[in-house]
Scaffold this active site. Structure first.
Site, PDB file in Angstrom:
ATOM      1  N   HIS A 121     -54.464 -11.348 -38.916  1.00 13.65           N
ATOM      2  CA  HIS A 121     -55.446 -10.817 -39.855  1.00 13.65           C
ATOM      3  C   HIS A 121     -56.218  -9.695 -39.149  1.00 13.65           C
ATOM      4  O   HIS A 121     -56.363  -9.726 -37.924  1.00 13.65           O
ATOM      5  CB  HIS A 121     -56.395 -11.969 -40.222  1.00 13.65           C
ATOM      6  CG  HIS A 121     -57.377 -11.684 -41.296  1.00 13.65           C
ATOM      7  ND1 HIS A 121     -58.557 -11.023 -41.062  1.00 13.65           N
ATOM      8  CD2 HIS A 121     -57.383 -11.998 -42.612  1.00 13.65           C
ATOM      9  CE1 HIS A 121     -59.245 -10.936 -42.192  1.00 13.65           C
ATOM     10  NE2 HIS A 121     -58.552 -11.517 -43.153  1.00 13.65           N
ATOM     11  N   ASP A 198     -57.021 -18.633 -33.862  1.00 12.78           N
ATOM     12  CA  ASP A 198     -57.648 -18.339 -35.145  1.00 12.78           C
ATOM     13  C   ASP A 198     -57.200 -19.435 -36.115  1.00 12.78           C
ATOM     14  O   ASP A 198     -56.060 -19.425 -36.597  1.00 12.78           O
ATOM     15  CB  ASP A 198     -57.203 -16.953 -35.624  1.00 12.78           C
ATOM     16  CG  ASP A 198     -57.714 -16.637 -37.029  1.00 12.78           C
ATOM     17  OD1 ASP A 198     -58.280 -17.538 -37.666  1.00 12.78           O
ATOM     18  OD2 ASP A 198     -57.519 -15.493 -37.478  1.00 12.78           O
ATOM     19  N   GLN A 201     -56.956 -20.469 -41.262  1.00 18.35           N
ATOM     20  CA  GLN A 201     -56.055 -20.982 -42.313  1.00 18.35           C
ATOM     21  C   GLN A 201     -55.461 -22.336 -41.957  1.00 18.35           C
ATOM     22  O   GLN A 201     -54.513 -22.775 -42.601  1.00 18.35           O
ATOM     23  CB  GLN A 201     -54.912 -19.985 -42.550  1.00 18.35           C
ATOM     24  CG  GLN A 201     -55.356 -18.646 -43.104  1.00 18.35           C
ATOM     25  CD  GLN A 201     -55.854 -18.711 -44.542  1.00 18.35           C
ATOM     26  OE1 GLN A 201     -55.594 -19.679 -45.251  1.00 18.35           O
ATOM     27  NE2 GLN A 201     -56.561 -17.694 -44.964  1.00 18.35           N
ATOM     28  N   LYS A 224     -63.518 -21.509 -46.104  1.00 18.66           N
ATOM     29  CA  LYS A 224     -62.105 -21.775 -46.391  1.00 18.66           C
ATOM     30  C   LYS A 224     -61.787 -23.262 -46.279  1.00 18.66           C
ATOM     31  O   LYS A 224     -60.665 -23.690 -46.484  1.00 18.66           O
ATOM     32  CB  LYS A 224     -61.220 -20.982 -45.428  1.00 18.66           C
ATOM     33  CG  LYS A 224     -61.299 -19.474 -45.650  1.00 18.66           C
ATOM     34  CD  LYS A 224     -60.318 -18.753 -44.765  1.00 18.66           C
ATOM     35  CE  LYS A 224     -60.630 -17.283 -44.617  1.00 18.66           C
ATOM     36  NZ  LYS A 224     -60.118 -16.448 -45.716  1.00 18.66           N
ATOM     37  N   CYS A 362     -55.489  -8.147 -45.795  1.00 18.15           N
ATOM     38  CA  CYS A 362     -56.122  -7.845 -44.488  1.00 18.15           C
ATOM     39  C   CYS A 362     -55.118  -7.997 -43.352  1.00 18.15           C
ATOM     40  O   CYS A 362     -55.453  -8.497 -42.268  1.00 18.15           O
ATOM     41  CB  CYS A 362     -57.339  -8.724 -44.225  1.00 18.15           C
ATOM     42  SG  CYS A 362     -58.678  -8.412 -45.358  1.00 18.15           S
TER      43      CYS A 362
HETATM   44  N1  PMP Z   1     -58.166 -14.995 -39.894  1.00 19.26           N
HETATM   45  C1  PMP Z   1     -57.372 -15.398 -40.892  1.00 19.26           C
HETATM   46  C2  PMP Z   1     -56.008 -15.905 -40.586  1.00 19.26           C
HETATM   47  C3  PMP Z   1     -57.843 -15.341 -42.201  1.00 19.26           C
HETATM   48  O1  PMP Z   1     -57.055 -15.725 -43.207  1.00 19.26           O
HETATM   49  C4  PMP Z   1     -59.151 -14.849 -42.459  1.00 19.26           C
HETATM   50  C5  PMP Z   1     -59.703 -14.738 -43.868  1.00 19.26           C
HETATM   51  N2  PMP Z   1     -58.795 -14.281 -44.822  1.00 19.26           N
HETATM   52  C6  PMP Z   1     -59.930 -14.462 -41.375  1.00 19.26           C
HETATM   53  C7  PMP Z   1     -59.408 -14.554 -40.111  1.00 19.26           C
HETATM   54  C8  PMP Z   1     -61.327 -13.930 -41.561  1.00 19.26           C
HETATM   55  O2  PMP Z   1     -62.166 -14.934 -42.022  1.00 19.26           O
HETATM   56  P1  PMP Z   1     -63.647 -14.588 -42.494  1.00 19.26           P
HETATM   57  O3  PMP Z   1     -63.533 -13.431 -43.438  1.00 19.26           O
HETATM   58  O4  PMP Z   1     -64.115 -15.839 -43.158  1.00 19.26           O
HETATM   59  O5  PMP Z   1     -64.439 -14.263 -41.267  1.00 19.26           O
END
Ligand code: PMP
Length: 403
Positions: A121, A198, A201, A224, A362
């Site tokens: 991401h 990270d 997910q 999430k 993203c």
């Molecule tokens: N890493 C991953 C794998 C994600 O899916 C996301 C959110 N789509 C993020 C990081 C970023 O999370 P946040 O916007 O809640 O900081």
């Protein structure tokens, strides 16, 4: 696990959108909130609200107790050795920025390398690029296969004395791939390299135990995992967090301040400048308890069955291609239907009450890896049903027929 009981805990799931029952399949972006989480937020503001840590009065102590008990709930949920290893942040993004900034400042010289994967991401790419421009570090990218699995044998080849950290996603938000963390961490540790996971997910879909994994850092977002927005968690082994300099300065993170010399607070407060989101932390803890009561093993089983069914049904649609076919997958399906732009698919599904995500998710470099601009993504949570999959499949067929 009674799916109807679970669904009735989420008031939003019974609303209608464009006159149709809502089919919410955008859980990778954010999950809906059970009543107990929203009620906890209300209770905190109606009955407990006061600033934490500093007050001698009743409410301040009550709010502090709730906030610190929530830290212990998070600690237990991810199996950390100590509550000192749990830092509250605004989310995954802030947690990665914290580590990239503090870790690189302390441990990296120009030319040192941080390894990420091709399926990250943006929030696990851009913070490291900032350190490339600030400190002259170098970002290296672990390649992935056409199925969307990381090329593990490449990892060993990429490591050198310049490698300072590996930062990798547990589960891809686009492909659903569940990465082999045990192997990655074993390889990294054989070379004395720390690993950041990270888990944005993953913590809501599979059991995660940081001590069993032996990861050095792990980050996730509350929103999430059925908790409130604006709240997140950074786990770090105490031995690492102790060595890292603060990320932001201000109240709460100091031991003493003078104009000549300021000393910093102990863990975890060293990394929590300013008034913390004690309402968010307690609501997150409520969400984690809700999840634990249902049982992650039950959630894994249910979501896996929904994924299996959805994959089978979607693949039966003419000209539909799924991106991300790893052997070990979580409940995310990215797809394209030949001749239908993902944006059109998303907009038309929305008119049927079906919420999916479209675009690059993203993860622009990942889109480029597959030579596409974007996908349609259906991401499932514990409250999704096979009937909702049927509604999605019928919707896609109707739209494909229109083009
Ligand atoms: N890493 C991953 C794998 C994600 O899916 C996301 C959110 N789509 C993020 C990081 C970023 O999370 P946040 O916007 O809640 O900081």
């Amino acid at each position: 696990m009674n799916i109807n009981n679970i669904r009735s805990d989420f008031p939003i799931l019974s609303r209608r959108v464009h006159g149709k029952p809502l089919v919410y399949l955008d859980n990778g972006a954010t999950t809906q909130k059970p009543r107990c989480v929203v009620e906890k937020i209300q209770e905190m503001y109606y009955s407990v609200n006061a600033n934490v840590h500093r007050g001698v009065h009743f409410l301040s102590q009550a709010a502090t107790d709730e906030h610190e008990a929530s830290r212990r709930t998070v600690q237990e949920f991810i199996g950390a050795a100590s509550a000192n290893e749990i830092v509250f942040t605004r989310g995954t993004t802030e947690a990665i920025n914290l580590i990239s900034s503090s870790f690189c400042r302390e441990f990296c010289k120009p030319g040192d390398e941080v390894i990420i994967s091709a399926m990250e991401h943006h929030s696990n790419i851009v913070p490291w690029q900032l350190q490339e421009s600030i400190l002259g570090i170098k970002l290296r990218v672990l390649p992935i296969t056409d199925e969307g699995e990381i090329e593990l044998e490449e990892l060993e080849r990429m490591l050198s004395s310049r490698t300072k950290l590996i930062s990798i996603t547990h589960i891809s938000n686009v492909l659903g791939t569940i990465n082999p963390l045990e192997e990655i961490i074993e390889i990294a540790h054989r070379h004395d390299i720390p690993v950041l996971i990270d888990a944005a997910q993953s913590v809501q879909h599979v059991p995660v135990n940081v001590q069993q994994l032996d990861c050095d850092f792990l980050v996730f977002s509350s929103h999430k995992i059925y908790g409130p927005t604006g709240m997140g968690v950074l786990y770090g082994k105490e031995k690492w967090l102790d060595k890292l300099p603060p990320y932001q300065g201000g109240g709460e993170m100091i031991a003493s301040v003078s104009f000549e010399k300021t000393t910093f607070a102990n863990l975890p407060f060293k990394f929590e400048a300013g008034t913390p989101d004690y309402v968010g932390s307690t609501a997150l803890a409520t969400a984690l308890k809700y999840l634990s009561d249902i049982g992650l093993e039950n959630i894994v089983r249910h979501e896996h069955e929904v994924l299996r069914y959805a994959t089978e049904q979607l693949l039966a649609i003419d000209k539909l291609k799924i991106y991300g076919t790893a052997k070990n997958k979580s409940s995310v399906i990215s797809f394209l239907v030949d001749g239908v732009h993902p944006y059109d698919m998303g907009v038309l599904l929305d008119t049927m009450g079906i919420a999916v995500r479209t675009g690059h998710h993203c993860a622009e470099p990942l889109m480029r890896r597959f030579g596409i601009e974007g996908t349609v993504r259906a991401s499932f949570a514990m409250y999704n049903t096979k009937e909702e999959v049927d509604t999605l499949v019928a919707g896609i067929k109707r739209i494909a027929g229109m083009f």
